[in-house]
Design an enzyme around this catalytic site. Sequence first.
Site, PDB file in Angstrom:
ATOM      1  CG  HIS A  83       3.812   2.317   4.080  1.00  0.00           C
ATOM      2  ND1 HIS A  83       3.310   2.558   5.344  1.00  0.00           N
ATOM      3  CD2 HIS A  83       3.033   1.349   3.537  1.00  0.00           C
ATOM      4  CE1 HIS A  83       2.277   1.760   5.560  1.00  0.00           C
ATOM      5  NE2 HIS A  83       2.078   1.027   4.482  1.00  0.00           N
ATOM      6  CG  HIS A  98      -1.008  -0.505   7.592  1.00  0.00           C
ATOM      7  ND1 HIS A  98      -0.280  -1.657   7.820  1.00  0.00           N
ATOM      8  CD2 HIS A  98      -0.781  -0.156   6.305  1.00  0.00           C
ATOM      9  CE1 HIS A  98       0.350  -1.999   6.719  1.00  0.00           C
ATOM     10  NE2 HIS A  98       0.074  -1.099   5.782  1.00  0.00           N
ATOM     11  N   GLY A 157       0.812  -1.198   0.000  1.00  0.00           N
ATOM     12  CA  GLY A 157       0.000   0.000   0.000  1.00  0.00           C
ATOM     13  C   GLY A 157       0.850   1.253   0.000  1.00  0.00           C
TER      14      GLY A 157
END
Length: 329
Positions: free
Chosen positions: A56, A218, A53
Site C-alpha cells: 500500500h 486488496h 500488509g
Amino acid sequence: MKKLINNPSDIVNQMIDGLIASSPTLLARVADSQIVIRKNLAINKVAIISGGGSGHEPAHAGFVGQGMLTAAVCGQVFTSPTPDQIFNAIKAADSGQGVFLVIKNYSGDIMNFEMAKDMAEMEGIKVDSCIVDDDIAVENSTYTQGKRGVAGTILVHKILGAASEQGASLAEIKQLSAKIIPNIKTIGVAFSGATVPEVGKPGFVLAEDEIEYGVGIHGEPGYRREKLQSSKFLAQELISKLKAAFPFQKNEQYAVLINGLGATPLMEQYVFANDVLRQLETENLNVVFTKVGNYMTAIDMAGVSLTLMKIVDNDWLEKLNYSVTTLAW
C-alpha cells in the site's frame, strides 16, 4: 508479469532496506524486524503506530516522521504483521507516555494488533487504539466484518500525529479518534486488478472497457461493474454515494483526499480532482483542504479513491495543516 524486483519472496525486506538507505536522517529500522521508526524519537509524547500488509506504499512507512507516525509495522504483501512484530514496535516507540495504535478494519489486523496491545500492557506499557472503517462501498467483504479501512486512515494518522506532537495525552488522542473517524468516508473505483509479486497474476481481471466501483485495497469485490465512464461521470457517481452516507448540508466544511491506487497517473488524478471539486461546489459545500496523490495504494491497481472528511471542529483543520517531516505527506 513485469516487475522491478529481485526475488519476489524478499520484496518487503528489500523495499524497507531501500526506504531506510534513501532516508538515513529521517528513518531507521528496528533491528531484525520489518519495523520502520523515526530516527529521532519524540520525548515524553504519545507514540502513534500504524501498519498492516505491505503493498500500500507509501502507507504506512512513508508517513513515519515528526508530526505523524512514530513507527510503522510492515507485514508481508497484503498480510497483517504478526503480534510479535507489532509488540516490538510498541516497545521501540514508547517514550513513557503510552502508545496509540491506528488499525484498519481487517480481521487479521484487528486480531494481531489487539494481541500485541495485550502483550505490551502485561509489561506495563500504556496502549490504546482505534479502528478505521471509512470505506462505504460495501458493509461486509473479504477480510473484514463491517466497513473496510482504506485511504481515510491517512487523515487519521495526520490528525492524531499532530495531536501527539502538540502534547495530547493518550486519553485525549483516544477521544479525538472517536470523534474524527465517523466523519471520514471513502469510496473508490478500479480500472484493473493488483498483481501480488509472489502470485504473478492480477487478483481480478476487468475487460479493457470495464470498471468496478467499490473495490477494496486488496482487490476485494466492489458493488457494481459497468462500462468505462468519463472522469466527470465517475466523480458524480462517487460523490452521490458519499452524499447519501453523510448526508451533505449546505455550507458545511469538508477536507478532500483524492488517492491514486497505484497505476493511475497524476495527470488523470488531477483531471478527476477538478471534476470532484466542481461537483462539490454545486452541492454548496466549502472545501477547506485538498490533497491529491498516491497515499494508500494497492500495488499496481489502476483506479482512484475519494475520501471526504466533514470538518466539525476547526481544530481538525489546523491539525491537517500542521507541519510534518515525512517522506509522503
